[in-house]
Every structure is written in C-alpha cells, then in structure tokens.
Motif scaffolding. Structure first.
Motif, PDB file in Angstrom:
ATOM      1  N   GLU A 129      38.500  37.165  -6.792  1.00 46.62           N
ATOM      2  CA  GLU A 129      39.905  36.727  -6.824  1.00 46.62           C
ATOM      3  C   GLU A 129      40.202  35.780  -5.663  1.00 46.62           C
ATOM      4  O   GLU A 129      40.913  34.777  -5.819  1.00 46.62           O
ATOM      5  CB  GLU A 129      40.826  37.951  -6.765  1.00 46.62           C
ATOM      6  CG  GLU A 129      42.297  37.637  -6.767  1.00 46.62           C
ATOM      7  CD  GLU A 129      42.797  37.142  -8.104  1.00 46.62           C
ATOM      8  OE1 GLU A 129      43.929  36.630  -8.149  1.00 46.62           O
ATOM      9  OE2 GLU A 129      42.074  37.243  -9.105  1.00 46.62           O
ATOM     10  N   ASN A 130      39.640  36.076  -4.499  1.00 49.74           N
ATOM     11  CA  ASN A 130      39.830  35.220  -3.328  1.00 49.74           C
ATOM     12  C   ASN A 130      39.240  33.840  -3.565  1.00 49.74           C
ATOM     13  O   ASN A 130      39.876  32.819  -3.250  1.00 49.74           O
ATOM     14  CB  ASN A 130      39.203  35.871  -2.105  1.00 49.74           C
ATOM     15  CG  ASN A 130      39.533  35.141  -0.831  1.00 49.74           C
ATOM     16  OD1 ASN A 130      40.618  34.594  -0.695  1.00 49.74           O
ATOM     17  ND2 ASN A 130      38.602  35.141   0.104  1.00 49.74           N
ATOM     18  N   LYS A 184      34.089  43.544  -4.602  1.00 51.62           N
ATOM     19  CA  LYS A 184      33.527  42.441  -5.381  1.00 51.62           C
ATOM     20  C   LYS A 184      34.625  41.745  -6.187  1.00 51.62           C
ATOM     21  O   LYS A 184      34.691  40.514  -6.218  1.00 51.62           O
ATOM     22  CB  LYS A 184      32.437  42.972  -6.313  1.00 51.62           C
ATOM     23  CG  LYS A 184      31.699  41.913  -7.069  1.00 51.62           C
ATOM     24  CD  LYS A 184      30.595  42.525  -7.917  1.00 51.62           C
ATOM     25  CE  LYS A 184      29.867  41.465  -8.711  1.00 51.62           C
ATOM     26  NZ  LYS A 184      28.828  42.037  -9.563  1.00 51.62           N
ATOM     27  N   ASP A 185      35.502  42.528  -6.815  1.00 49.82           N
ATOM     28  CA  ASP A 185      36.613  41.957  -7.575  1.00 49.82           C
ATOM     29  C   ASP A 185      37.548  41.160  -6.676  1.00 49.82           C
ATOM     30  O   ASP A 185      38.014  40.076  -7.041  1.00 49.82           O
ATOM     31  CB  ASP A 185      37.403  43.055  -8.291  1.00 49.82           C
ATOM     32  CG  ASP A 185      36.621  43.718  -9.404  1.00 49.82           C
ATOM     33  OD1 ASP A 185      35.602  43.128  -9.856  1.00 49.82           O
ATOM     34  OD2 ASP A 185      37.011  44.825  -9.823  1.00 49.82           O
ATOM     35  N   LEU A 186      37.831  41.686  -5.491  1.00 49.41           N
ATOM     36  CA  LEU A 186      38.713  40.985  -4.556  1.00 49.41           C
ATOM     37  C   LEU A 186      38.073  39.695  -4.048  1.00 49.41           C
ATOM     38  O   LEU A 186      38.768  38.687  -3.848  1.00 49.41           O
ATOM     39  CB  LEU A 186      39.081  41.902  -3.385  1.00 49.41           C
ATOM     40  CG  LEU A 186      40.048  43.032  -3.720  1.00 49.41           C
ATOM     41  CD1 LEU A 186      40.218  43.953  -2.525  1.00 49.41           C
ATOM     42  CD2 LEU A 186      41.386  42.507  -4.181  1.00 49.41           C
ATOM     43  N   VAL A 246      44.233  26.712  -4.619  1.00 51.04           N
ATOM     44  CA  VAL A 246      44.941  26.072  -3.502  1.00 51.04           C
ATOM     45  C   VAL A 246      44.380  24.678  -3.257  1.00 51.04           C
ATOM     46  O   VAL A 246      45.126  23.726  -3.016  1.00 51.04           O
ATOM     47  CB  VAL A 246      44.837  26.946  -2.229  1.00 51.04           C
ATOM     48  CG1 VAL A 246      45.237  26.167  -0.989  1.00 51.04           C
ATOM     49  CG2 VAL A 246      45.692  28.182  -2.375  1.00 51.04           C
ATOM     50  N   THR A 247      43.061  24.539  -3.334  1.00 53.81           N
ATOM     51  CA  THR A 247      42.425  23.240  -3.138  1.00 53.81           C
ATOM     52  C   THR A 247      42.871  22.266  -4.217  1.00 53.81           C
ATOM     53  O   THR A 247      43.174  21.105  -3.934  1.00 53.81           O
ATOM     54  CB  THR A 247      40.895  23.387  -3.162  1.00 53.81           C
ATOM     55  OG1 THR A 247      40.516  24.333  -2.165  1.00 53.81           O
ATOM     56  CG2 THR A 247      40.216  22.074  -2.885  1.00 53.81           C
ATOM     57  N   GLN A 248      42.936  22.736  -5.448  1.00 52.20           N
ATOM     58  CA  GLN A 248      43.349  21.871  -6.547  1.00 52.20           C
ATOM     59  C   GLN A 248      44.809  21.459  -6.392  1.00 52.20           C
ATOM     60  O   GLN A 248      45.159  20.293  -6.594  1.00 52.20           O
ATOM     61  CB  GLN A 248      43.154  22.587  -7.882  1.00 52.20           C
ATOM     62  CG  GLN A 248      43.548  21.752  -9.079  1.00 52.20           C
ATOM     63  CD  GLN A 248      43.435  22.519 -10.376  1.00 52.20           C
ATOM     64  OE1 GLN A 248      43.225  23.725 -10.368  1.00 52.20           O
ATOM     65  NE2 GLN A 248      43.576  21.833 -11.477  1.00 52.20           N
ATOM     66  N   ILE A 249      45.664  22.401  -6.025  1.00 55.04           N
ATOM     67  CA  ILE A 249      47.088  22.091  -5.881  1.00 55.04           C
ATOM     68  C   ILE A 249      47.314  21.134  -4.714  1.00 55.04           C
ATOM     69  O   ILE A 249      48.173  20.262  -4.779  1.00 55.04           O
ATOM     70  CB  ILE A 249      47.905  23.390  -5.704  1.00 55.04           C
ATOM     71  CG1 ILE A 249      47.916  24.161  -7.021  1.00 55.04           C
ATOM     72  CG2 ILE A 249      49.320  23.105  -5.253  1.00 55.04           C
ATOM     73  CD1 ILE A 249      48.540  25.530  -6.919  1.00 55.04           C
TER      74      ILE A 249
END
Length: 84
Positions: A39-40, A34-36, A47-50
C-alpha cells in the motif's frame, strides 16, 4: 509422583500453547506488514504521478488562468479610513 508428572504436563502444554500463539501472531503481523508495504509503494507512486510536471500542467490548463500584465500592491498609509 503423579502430581509432579501432571504438573510437568500442564507446564509443557502451557509453553507449547504460548509459543504457538506467538507464532501465529507473528505470521499475521508479517502478512499485515507486507500488505502495508504494498500500500505504501502504491501511495508513493500515486503521489509521484500527481506531483509530476505533466499533471501540474494539465491542472493549470484546466484553471484557465491568464497572465497578469502588472501587479498592483497595497500601500500602507497612516490615514484613518473610518472613525467611531
């Protein structure tokens, strides 16, 4: 008879202990998964924002590039520029 009863109790306790261990490990793995996943999702958004056009435009503006009027190309020739 007592030995058989003790053997059955030992086998039963071993099975219970093993199943509890696997159960706890599965809960830990589910929590980590769930944590991963969170994070994903965060990284995908980053990445989309950058990679967005607005961000690319801001980066290009900060580079202070100028438009090239002409392009100069290097032409290969058979001339020797240096000899030993």
């Amino acid at each position: 008879m007592i030995a058989t009863i003790l053997l059955i109790i030992v086998v039963y306790l071993f099975q219970v202990n093993t199943s509890i261990s696997y159960s706890l490990q599965m809960k830990q793995d589910e929590s980590r998964l769930k944590d991963l996943n969170l994070e994903n999702e965060r990284l995908i958004k980053q990445v989309t924002q950058i990679g967005s056009m607005a961000n690319i435009y801001l980066v290009v503006q900060s580079l202070k590039m100028v438009k090239a009027n002409t392009a100069d190309y290097l032409i290969l020739t058979d001339e020797i520029l240096a000899e030993r």
